[in-house]
Enzyme design. Structure first.
Site, PDB file in Angstrom:
ATOM      1  N   ASP A  45       0.850  -1.199   0.000  1.00  0.00           N
ATOM      2  CA  ASP A  45       0.000   0.000   0.000  1.00  0.00           C
ATOM      3  C   ASP A  45       0.885   1.249   0.000  1.00  0.00           C
ATOM      4  OD1 ASP A  45       0.912  -0.140   2.596  1.00  0.00           O
ATOM      5  OD2 ASP A  45      -1.054   0.086   3.554  1.00  0.00           O
ATOM      6  N   SER A  46       2.213   1.057   0.045  1.00  0.00           N
ATOM      7  CA  SER A  46       3.147   2.163  -0.183  1.00  0.00           C
ATOM      8  C   SER A  46       2.942   2.744  -1.576  1.00  0.00           C
ATOM      9  CB  SER A  46       4.595   1.677  -0.017  1.00  0.00           C
ATOM     10  OG  SER A  46       4.824   0.499  -0.760  1.00  0.00           O
ATOM     11  N   ASP A  84      -1.260  -6.537  -0.356  1.00  0.00           N
ATOM     12  CA  ASP A  84      -1.141  -5.798   0.908  1.00  0.00           C
ATOM     13  C   ASP A  84      -2.509  -5.242   1.283  1.00  0.00           C
ATOM     14  OD1 ASP A  84       0.285  -4.874   3.064  1.00  0.00           O
ATOM     15  OD2 ASP A  84       1.085  -3.109   2.042  1.00  0.00           O
ATOM     16  N   LYS A 114      -0.765  -9.677   3.179  1.00  0.00           N
ATOM     17  CA  LYS A 114      -0.044  -9.155   4.353  1.00  0.00           C
ATOM     18  C   LYS A 114      -0.930  -8.152   5.068  1.00  0.00           C
ATOM     19  CE  LYS A 114       3.223  -5.839   3.951  1.00  0.00           C
ATOM     20  NZ  LYS A 114       2.658  -4.800   4.822  1.00  0.00           N
ATOM     21  N   GLU A 116      -0.989  -5.499   8.756  1.00  0.00           N
ATOM     22  CA  GLU A 116      -0.158  -4.893   9.797  1.00  0.00           C
ATOM     23  C   GLU A 116      -0.735  -5.125  11.179  1.00  0.00           C
ATOM     24  OE1 GLU A 116       0.445  -0.723   9.000  1.00  0.00           O
ATOM     25  OE2 GLU A 116       1.181  -1.100   6.966  1.00  0.00           O
ATOM     26  N   GLU A 183       9.562  -4.517  10.496  1.00  0.00           N
ATOM     27  CA  GLU A 183       9.977  -3.253   9.858  1.00  0.00           C
ATOM     28  C   GLU A 183      10.603  -2.319  10.879  1.00  0.00           C
ATOM     29  OE1 GLU A 183       7.046  -1.240   7.430  1.00  0.00           O
ATOM     30  OE2 GLU A 183       8.315   0.544   7.241  1.00  0.00           O
TER      31      GLU A 183
END
Ligand code: KIV
Length: 296
Positions: A45-46, A84, A114, A116, A183
């Site tokens: 999502d970056s 993501d 993925k 978070e 991270e």
């Protein structure tokens, strides 16, 4: 080459072979990743920052993630592909989390998703895993909750904070995640996590003591301009290459140096004269014809 599977990645861990992981957001860069022998691709999502110019990842939607992930799969059919899960695609309920994770599989043919979070997100990890979907956990600096973390800051830098990061890692594995991404944490913390977990542990800004590395393609190739995190190594400076190519084009257009004959189409033999006669066009004299004739 057949597509890389979770089993292949587990075998790499068992053999101590490092796993190379990179983000990609589009078809051409996905092709480059596959050609370069990338093991895993994350359509992070970056992309909100790297492609759309947002300040962070929070505005990114499922639709945006899906469109980019589909394009990447077309470019890299053989690479282990990770979707993501964007902000609010999994936080609200188990049902929404499973549905959105499933959309990544149905529409973009991903191998894993993925999400978070550590202890606070274990129910979601379990729900998605129970639906038969491979989940990759993501702890340490979690950009979607950077507001709570006081910004995009390294995590686990005190003994107490490091212990909490380890607890997150253990909880994520216990909940059913099949891999873990850490991270922006010190390598000493990564090392303990790597020792205590049996699933592959990969790092972005977590140092060497783990099973592989992730970087963001826009950082690696020197395309992202806004800021450079400490953990980024720029392997190229495409911003310079692209800007210089575009400047040269602008200069050549303004000086009528582009396009030369090499870049234009020719009419079939004898057709130019016929065409001019047909439309009553008198071609402008060529520069050579205009030059005064030299006397003998
Ligand atoms: O979106 C992304 O690229 C990520 C990395 C920052 C780990 O989640």
């Amino acid at each position: 080459m057949p597509r890389k599977t979770l089993t292949d990645l587990y075998q790499m861990k068992a053999k101590g072979e490092k796993i190379a992981w990179l983000t990609s957001y589009d078809f051409p860069s996905a092709q480059f990743c596959q050609a370069a022998g990338m093991d895993m691709i994350l359509v992070g999502d970056s992309l909100g920052m790297c492609v759309y110019g947002y300040n962070g990842t929070v505005p990114v939607t499922m639709d945006q993630c899906l469109v980019h992930t589909e394009a990447v799969r077309r470019g890299a059919p053989d690479v282990f592909l990770v979707g993501d899960m964007p902000f609010l695609s999994y936080q609200i309920s188990d049902a929404e989390a499973v549905l959105n994770a499933g959309l990544f599989l149905k529409k973009a043919d991903v191998d894993a998703v993925k999400l978070e979070g550590g202890v606070r997100i274990v129910d979601r990890i379990k729900a998605i895993s129970d639906a038969g979907i491979v989940v990759i956990g993501h702890i340490g600096l979690t950009p979607q909750s950077s507001g709570q973390l006081g910004g995009h800051k390294a995590q686990g830098r005190t003994a107490d904070a490091a212990k909490l990061t380890l607890e997150d890692a253990l909880a994520v594995e216990k909940a059913g995640a099949r891999m873990l991404l850490v991270e922006a944490i010190p390598p000493e913390v990564t090392e303990v996590i790597h020792q205590r977990l049996s699933i592959p542990v990969l790092a972005i800004g977590g140092g060497l003591p783990c099973d592989g590395q992730l970087l963001i393609i826009s950082d690696l190739i020197g395309q992202f301009q806004a800021f450079t995190p400490k953990f980024v190594k720029k392997y190229a400076n495409v911003a310079q290459v692209i800007t210089s190519a575009i400047s040269e084009y602008v200069a050549e257009v303004k000086a009528s140096k582009f396009p030369t004959q090499e870049y234009t189409y020719s009419m079939l033999p004898g057709e130019v004269e016929k065409f001019h006669k047909l439309v009553g066009h008198k071609p402008a004299p060529k520069a050579a014809d205009k030059a005064p004739k030299k006397s003998k």
